[in-house]
Design an enzyme around this catalytic site. Structure first.
Site, short mmCIF file in Angstrom:
data_model
loop_
_atom_site.label_atom_id
_atom_site.label_comp_id
_atom_site.label_asym_id
_atom_site.label_seq_id
_atom_site.Cartn_x
_atom_site.Cartn_y
_atom_site.Cartn_z
N ILE A 139 2.88 12.64 3.50
CA ILE A 139 2.12 12.47 3.24
C ILE A 139 0.57 11.50 3.02
O ILE A 139 0.25 10.52 3.73
CB ILE A 139 3.55 11.13 2.60
CG1 ILE A 139 4.75 11.99 2.63
CG2 ILE A 139 3.16 10.50 0.73
CD1 ILE A 139 4.86 12.98 0.86
N SER A 141 11.05 9.41 8.77
CA SER A 141 9.98 10.62 8.39
C SER A 141 10.59 11.94 8.99
O SER A 141 12.15 12.04 9.89
CB SER A 141 9.50 9.93 9.62
OG SER A 141 8.45 11.13 9.88
N TYR A 158 7.34 6.96 17.74
CA TYR A 158 7.68 7.15 16.11
C TYR A 158 8.59 7.84 15.67
O TYR A 158 9.65 7.65 15.26
CB TYR A 158 6.23 7.63 15.93
CG TYR A 158 6.45 7.74 14.32
CD1 TYR A 158 6.32 6.73 13.27
CD2 TYR A 158 6.32 8.30 13.85
CE1 TYR A 158 6.04 6.50 12.05
CE2 TYR A 158 6.55 9.22 12.28
CZ TYR A 158 6.59 7.33 11.55
OH TYR A 158 6.52 7.75 9.86
N ARG A 181 0.56 -1.20 -0.57
CA ARG A 181 0.01 0.24 -0.09
C ARG A 181 0.77 0.86 0.09
O ARG A 181 2.46 1.01 -0.11
CB ARG A 181 -0.93 0.01 1.15
CG ARG A 181 -1.81 -1.15 1.27
CD ARG A 181 -2.75 -0.98 2.64
NE ARG A 181 -2.38 -0.72 3.77
CZ ARG A 181 -2.10 -0.33 4.89
NH1 ARG A 181 -2.33 0.95 4.89
NH2 ARG A 181 -1.14 -0.20 5.85
N ASN A 220 10.80 0.38 3.52
CA ASN A 220 9.70 1.37 3.68
C ASN A 220 8.68 0.67 4.95
O ASN A 220 7.68 1.90 5.23
CB ASN A 220 9.43 1.54 2.25
CG ASN A 220 7.72 1.54 2.65
OD1 ASN A 220 8.08 3.10 2.59
ND2 ASN A 220 6.75 1.08 2.53
N LYS A 275 12.04 6.49 14.04
CA LYS A 275 12.71 7.07 12.83
C LYS A 275 14.30 7.80 12.77
O LYS A 275 14.40 8.33 12.22
CB LYS A 275 11.59 8.14 12.23
CG LYS A 275 10.77 7.64 11.96
CD LYS A 275 10.68 6.46 11.07
CE LYS A 275 9.45 5.94 10.36
NZ LYS A 275 9.54 4.50 9.20
#
Ligand code: NDP
Length: 245
Positions: free
Chosen positions: A186, A140, A153, A18, A88, A157
């Site tokens: 995004i 990110s 997060y 996805r 990814n 990252k």
């Protein structure tokens, strides 16, 4: 017979079913690469992408290092080696740090960071043997500048950026580049907890006046993986529309 800038290149993309990962798969196959991708739950999307592109899907839980190891070995076997690895796959979680339970923290580390270690560890020896290879890790902007309510997060990252820089130094002498792409905001399923008004205000805060698309990120990944990226290693490229400058 396909043509293209990546003809003959063997590529593995994690989280390819996805969003950004699926677009990376499409862009590489459009350029003639042989692609395998890893995914977890989105069976139908993975099958459709495989049919549309010829990429080969492998289902696994990248949060489980042993399952990740099995899938990476199967994927590499299926495409006959490795030239380019794109780490990814990722998950996000928003809450105050004091409200985050241990399982959420552990999952964030396992899927976003430990899986990068596992995939690199397994594929690097073959890259070293052939004296070439490209690794692109998706971080990110929050790994660069931190985000309130996304401490876990942001931490993982930032960890991906640290791993990238150290590994670039380790693998440079073997002819292998290691870089990060650190996307801004995004528009993918990862944003689905944001309502339309929040998305609009994020776009307004962005100097280029819009949210990013998976293609914006895929193009940066292909650049770093191709001829243009030959002398770039240990760097963080951040397609973010100017959101972070
Ligand atoms: P999506 O949520 O749209 O897609 C995530 C992908 O990762 C899916 O293919 C999913 O597979 C896969 N995945 C998640 N967990 C696992 C797991 N345990 N095992 C195997 N595969 C897994 O995310 P995006 O496309 O938006 O994000 C891609 C990357 O970009 C992530 O690393 C994310 O952190 C990063 N990023 C995204 C930003 C954004 O605004 N969207 C901004 C900055 C960085 P499946 O659906 O099959 O389970």
């Amino acid at each position: 017979m396909k043509d293209g800038a990546f003809l003959g290149k063997r590529v593995i993309v994690t989280g390819g079913s996805r969003g950004i990962g699926a677009e990376i798969v499409r862009c590489f196959t459009d350029e003639g690469a042989t692609v395998a991708f890893l995914y977890r739950n989105s069976v139908e999307a993975a099958d459709q992408l495989a049919k549309a592109t010829g990429a080969i899907p492998f289902q696994c839980d990248l949060g489980d290092p042993y399952d990740a190891e099995r899938a990476i070995q199967e994927a590499e076997g299926a495409i006959g080696g490795i030239d380019i690895l794109v780490n990814n796959a990722g998950i996000a979680h928003s809450c105050l740090l004091q409200d985050m339970n241990q399982k959420v923290w552990d999952d964030l580390i396992a899927v976003n960071l430990t899986s990068v270690f596992v995939c690199c560890r397994l594929l690097i020896p073959d890259m070293i043997r052939q004296g070439s290879g490209r690794i692109v890790n998706i971080s990110s902007i929050w790994g660069m500048v931190g985000a309130s309510c996304e401490t876990g997060y942001s931490a993982v990252k930032a960890g991906v950026i640290g791993l990238t820089k150290a590994l670039a130094k380790e693998l440079g002498p073997s002819g292998i580049t290691v870089n990060c792409v650190a996307p801004g905001v995004i528009d993918t399923d990862m944003m689905k907890e944001y309502d339309e008004e929040t998305k609009r205000s994020l776009a307004d805060e962005t100097p280029l006046g819009r949210l990013g698309t998976p293609r914006d990120i895929a193009q940066a990944v292909l650049f770093l993986s191709g001829e243009g990226g030959s002398f770039i290693t240990g760097q963080v490229i951040s397609p973010n529309g100017g959101f972070v400058i």
